[in-house]
Design a protein around this motif. Sequence first.
Motif, PDB file in Angstrom:
ATOM      1  N   ALA A   1      43.892  52.394  37.411  1.00  0.00           N
ATOM      2  CA  ALA A   1      44.269  51.323  36.483  1.00  0.00           C
ATOM      3  C   ALA A   1      44.345  51.863  35.058  1.00  0.00           C
ATOM      4  O   ALA A   1      43.506  52.651  34.630  1.00  0.00           O
ATOM      5  CB  ALA A   1      43.267  50.183  36.567  1.00  0.00           C
ATOM      6  N   THR A   2      45.333  51.406  34.321  1.00  0.00           N
ATOM      7  CA  THR A   2      45.530  51.832  32.934  1.00  0.00           C
ATOM      8  C   THR A   2      45.232  50.676  31.979  1.00  0.00           C
ATOM      9  O   THR A   2      45.187  49.514  32.379  1.00  0.00           O
ATOM     10  CB  THR A   2      46.977  52.292  32.706  1.00  0.00           C
ATOM     11  N   TRP A   3      45.071  51.024  30.701  1.00  0.00           N
ATOM     12  CA  TRP A   3      44.801  49.989  29.717  1.00  0.00           C
ATOM     13  C   TRP A   3      45.966  49.016  29.606  1.00  0.00           C
ATOM     14  O   TRP A   3      45.765  47.803  29.441  1.00  0.00           O
ATOM     15  CB  TRP A   3      44.498  50.599  28.356  1.00  0.00           C
ATOM     16  N   ALA A   4      47.190  49.516  29.733  1.00  0.00           N
ATOM     17  CA  ALA A   4      48.345  48.625  29.676  1.00  0.00           C
ATOM     18  C   ALA A   4      48.277  47.582  30.785  1.00  0.00           C
ATOM     19  O   ALA A   4      48.617  46.406  30.576  1.00  0.00           O
ATOM     20  CB  ALA A   4      49.641  49.431  29.786  1.00  0.00           C
ATOM     21  N   GLU A   5      47.825  47.978  31.964  1.00  0.00           N
ATOM     22  CA  GLU A   5      47.691  47.038  33.078  1.00  0.00           C
ATOM     23  C   GLU A   5      46.567  46.042  32.824  1.00  0.00           C
ATOM     24  O   GLU A   5      46.662  44.868  33.200  1.00  0.00           O
ATOM     25  CB  GLU A   5      47.438  47.802  34.375  1.00  0.00           C
ATOM     26  N   ILE A   6      45.495  46.507  32.205  1.00  0.00           N
ATOM     27  CA  ILE A   6      44.380  45.612  31.883  1.00  0.00           C
ATOM     28  C   ILE A   6      44.829  44.548  30.886  1.00  0.00           C
ATOM     29  O   ILE A   6      44.470  43.368  31.005  1.00  0.00           O
ATOM     30  CB  ILE A   6      43.184  46.403  31.318  1.00  0.00           C
ATOM     31  N   GLU A   7      45.623  44.938  29.895  1.00  0.00           N
ATOM     32  CA  GLU A   7      46.144  43.968  28.936  1.00  0.00           C
ATOM     33  C   GLU A   7      46.962  42.882  29.641  1.00  0.00           C
ATOM     34  O   GLU A   7      46.811  41.686  29.345  1.00  0.00           O
ATOM     35  CB  GLU A   7      47.021  44.679  27.900  1.00  0.00           C
ATOM     36  N   VAL A   8      47.821  43.303  30.557  1.00  0.00           N
ATOM     37  CA  VAL A   8      48.623  42.336  31.312  1.00  0.00           C
ATOM     38  C   VAL A   8      47.723  41.415  32.121  1.00  0.00           C
ATOM     39  O   VAL A   8      47.933  40.195  32.176  1.00  0.00           O
ATOM     40  CB  VAL A   8      49.619  43.058  32.241  1.00  0.00           C
ATOM     41  N   LEU A   9      46.690  41.988  32.742  1.00  0.00           N
ATOM     42  CA  LEU A   9      45.747  41.211  33.546  1.00  0.00           C
ATOM     43  C   LEU A   9      45.081  40.124  32.708  1.00  0.00           C
ATOM     44  O   LEU A   9      44.970  38.972  33.132  1.00  0.00           O
ATOM     45  CB  LEU A   9      44.693  42.142  34.146  1.00  0.00           C
ATOM     46  N   ILE A  10      44.638  40.499  31.516  1.00  0.00           N
ATOM     47  CA  ILE A  10      43.972  39.548  30.629  1.00  0.00           C
ATOM     48  C   ILE A  10      44.934  38.434  30.213  1.00  0.00           C
ATOM     49  O   ILE A  10      44.576  37.247  30.241  1.00  0.00           O
ATOM     50  CB  ILE A  10      43.419  40.271  29.387  1.00  0.00           C
ATOM     51  N   ASP A  11      46.142  38.808  29.848  1.00  0.00           N
ATOM     52  CA  ASP A  11      47.131  37.807  29.445  1.00  0.00           C
ATOM     53  C   ASP A  11      47.431  36.849  30.593  1.00  0.00           C
ATOM     54  O   ASP A  11      47.515  35.626  30.390  1.00  0.00           O
ATOM     55  CB  ASP A  11      48.419  38.488  28.983  1.00  0.00           C
ATOM     56  N   GLU A  12      47.600  37.399  31.802  1.00  0.00           N
ATOM     57  CA  GLU A  12      47.874  36.561  32.966  1.00  0.00           C
ATOM     58  C   GLU A  12      46.713  35.617  33.243  1.00  0.00           C
ATOM     59  O   GLU A  12      46.898  34.429  33.521  1.00  0.00           O
ATOM     60  CB  GLU A  12      48.143  37.427  34.193  1.00  0.00           C
ATOM     61  N   ALA A  13      45.481  36.156  33.203  1.00  0.00           N
ATOM     62  CA  ALA A  13      44.299  35.340  33.494  1.00  0.00           C
ATOM     63  C   ALA A  13      44.176  34.186  32.515  1.00  0.00           C
ATOM     64  O   ALA A  13      43.831  33.059  32.895  1.00  0.00           O
ATOM     65  CB  ALA A  13      43.044  36.206  33.466  1.00  0.00           C
ATOM     66  N   ALA A  14      44.445  34.457  31.242  1.00  0.00           N
ATOM     67  CA  ALA A  14      44.381  33.405  30.231  1.00  0.00           C
ATOM     68  C   ALA A  14      45.462  32.351  30.484  1.00  0.00           C
ATOM     69  O   ALA A  14      45.210  31.148  30.392  1.00  0.00           O
ATOM     70  CB  ALA A  14      44.532  34.008  28.839  1.00  0.00           C
ATOM     71  N   ASP A  15      46.662  32.817  30.830  1.00  0.00           N
ATOM     72  CA  ASP A  15      47.763  31.881  31.099  1.00  0.00           C
ATOM     73  C   ASP A  15      47.498  31.065  32.357  1.00  0.00           C
ATOM     74  O   ASP A  15      47.808  29.870  32.407  1.00  0.00           O
ATOM     75  CB  ASP A  15      49.072  32.650  31.257  1.00  0.00           C
ATOM     76  N   PHE A  16      46.944  31.704  33.400  1.00  0.00           N
ATOM     77  CA  PHE A  16      46.686  31.024  34.668  1.00  0.00           C
ATOM     78  C   PHE A  16      45.497  30.071  34.577  1.00  0.00           C
ATOM     79  O   PHE A  16      45.352  29.161  35.389  1.00  0.00           O
ATOM     80  CB  PHE A  16      46.396  32.028  35.781  1.00  0.00           C
ATOM     81  N   GLY A  17      44.602  30.304  33.590  1.00  0.00           N
ATOM     82  CA  GLY A  17      43.380  29.512  33.516  1.00  0.00           C
ATOM     83  C   GLY A  17      42.345  29.965  34.508  1.00  0.00           C
ATOM     84  O   GLY A  17      41.613  29.152  35.096  1.00  0.00           O
ATOM     85  N   CYS A  18      42.237  31.295  34.712  1.00  0.00           N
ATOM     86  CA  CYS A  18      41.285  31.847  35.682  1.00  0.00           C
ATOM     87  C   CYS A  18      39.856  31.769  35.153  1.00  0.00           C
ATOM     88  O   CYS A  18      39.618  31.528  33.968  1.00  0.00           O
ATOM     89  CB  CYS A  18      41.637  33.301  36.001  1.00  0.00           C
ATOM     90  N   ALA A  19      38.895  32.006  36.066  1.00  0.00           N
ATOM     91  CA  ALA A  19      37.488  31.988  35.678  1.00  0.00           C
ATOM     92  C   ALA A  19      37.133  33.204  34.833  1.00  0.00           C
ATOM     93  O   ALA A  19      36.329  33.120  33.908  1.00  0.00           O
ATOM     94  CB  ALA A  19      36.609  31.942  36.922  1.00  0.00           C
ATOM     95  N   SER A  20      37.729  34.358  35.156  1.00  0.00           N
ATOM     96  CA  SER A  20      37.454  35.590  34.420  1.00  0.00           C
ATOM     97  C   SER A  20      38.456  36.655  34.811  1.00  0.00           C
ATOM     98  O   SER A  20      39.269  36.459  35.715  1.00  0.00           O
ATOM     99  CB  SER A  20      36.032  36.099  34.716  1.00  0.00           C
ATOM    100  N   VAL A  21      38.386  37.796  34.122  1.00  0.00           N
ATOM    101  CA  VAL A  21      39.051  39.010  34.589  1.00  0.00           C
ATOM    102  C   VAL A  21      37.957  39.975  35.038  1.00  0.00           C
ATOM    103  O   VAL A  21      36.955  40.138  34.345  1.00  0.00           O
ATOM    104  CB  VAL A  21      39.921  39.680  33.503  1.00  0.00           C
ATOM    105  N   CYS A  22      38.141  40.606  36.188  1.00  0.00           N
ATOM    106  CA  CYS A  22      37.175  41.576  36.694  1.00  0.00           C
ATOM    107  C   CYS A  22      37.828  42.954  36.643  1.00  0.00           C
ATOM    108  O   CYS A  22      38.848  43.192  37.300  1.00  0.00           O
ATOM    109  CB  CYS A  22      36.752  41.227  38.117  1.00  0.00           C
ATOM    110  N   ILE A  23      37.221  43.849  35.869  1.00  0.00           N
ATOM    111  CA  ILE A  23      37.850  45.136  35.564  1.00  0.00           C
ATOM    112  C   ILE A  23      36.835  46.272  35.650  1.00  0.00           C
ATOM    113  O   ILE A  23      35.626  46.032  35.687  1.00  0.00           O
ATOM    114  CB  ILE A  23      38.461  45.099  34.146  1.00  0.00           C
TER     115      ILE A  23
END
Length: 210
Positions: A19-41
């Motif tokens: 996993a790269t930092w660019a992918e982590i950024e996308v994950l965080i943005d998606e989680a915030a948009d989806f309304g998830c409980a958290s991001v696990c990284i």
Amino acid sequence: MDIRNILNATDHTLLRPTATWAEIEVLIDEAADFGCASVCIPPSFVYEAVEYADGKIPVCTVVGFPNGYSTTGAKLFETEDALESGAEEIDMVINLGWVKDGLWDFIEDEIMQIRDLCEDAILKVIVETSELTDQEKIHLCQIVTHPDARRRGENDGPGRDATRGLKHRETCKATFRRRVNLSQKNLAFGLNESLQAGREPSVVPSLPEG
């Protein structure tokens, strides 16, 4: 149940070693948009992720992952480091060798030490159910639902048998909220089976728009 209610009880997760930092950024943005409980990284990204998320989504990371056979001291160090970096949730992996040896006191003591270190942070216990017998699963459910533990358990891994998991929940009268990890290809199957069993999914793969 509405998809948003499912996502609210879901950790959007990326633990791939490459996993790269660019992918982590996308994950965080998606989680915030989806309304998830958290991001696990992965732990190495926690500090930067907390800064990037800026309160939009809680950051979760893993301890003793993926095999669980780290020493308790090592797991405590990982936990402390993650918390100092700003993690709000810790997912710890139990020592399966201790389970097979019947060292239940060791397992409970390790969980309690990490629970005490977490204080107000959420601790989830990863139980590799595919490697355990029925009795071992029941015993672990009893440990992680003990009133003194004050923790939630996690049933880890894609494609777990929802009926089997539900049976153990009834057997040990567990009342904690569990989460099921889902991969991209079994998202639809996993959501359906999890809901029928009264579980909460814990990993959201990238979803198509709309």
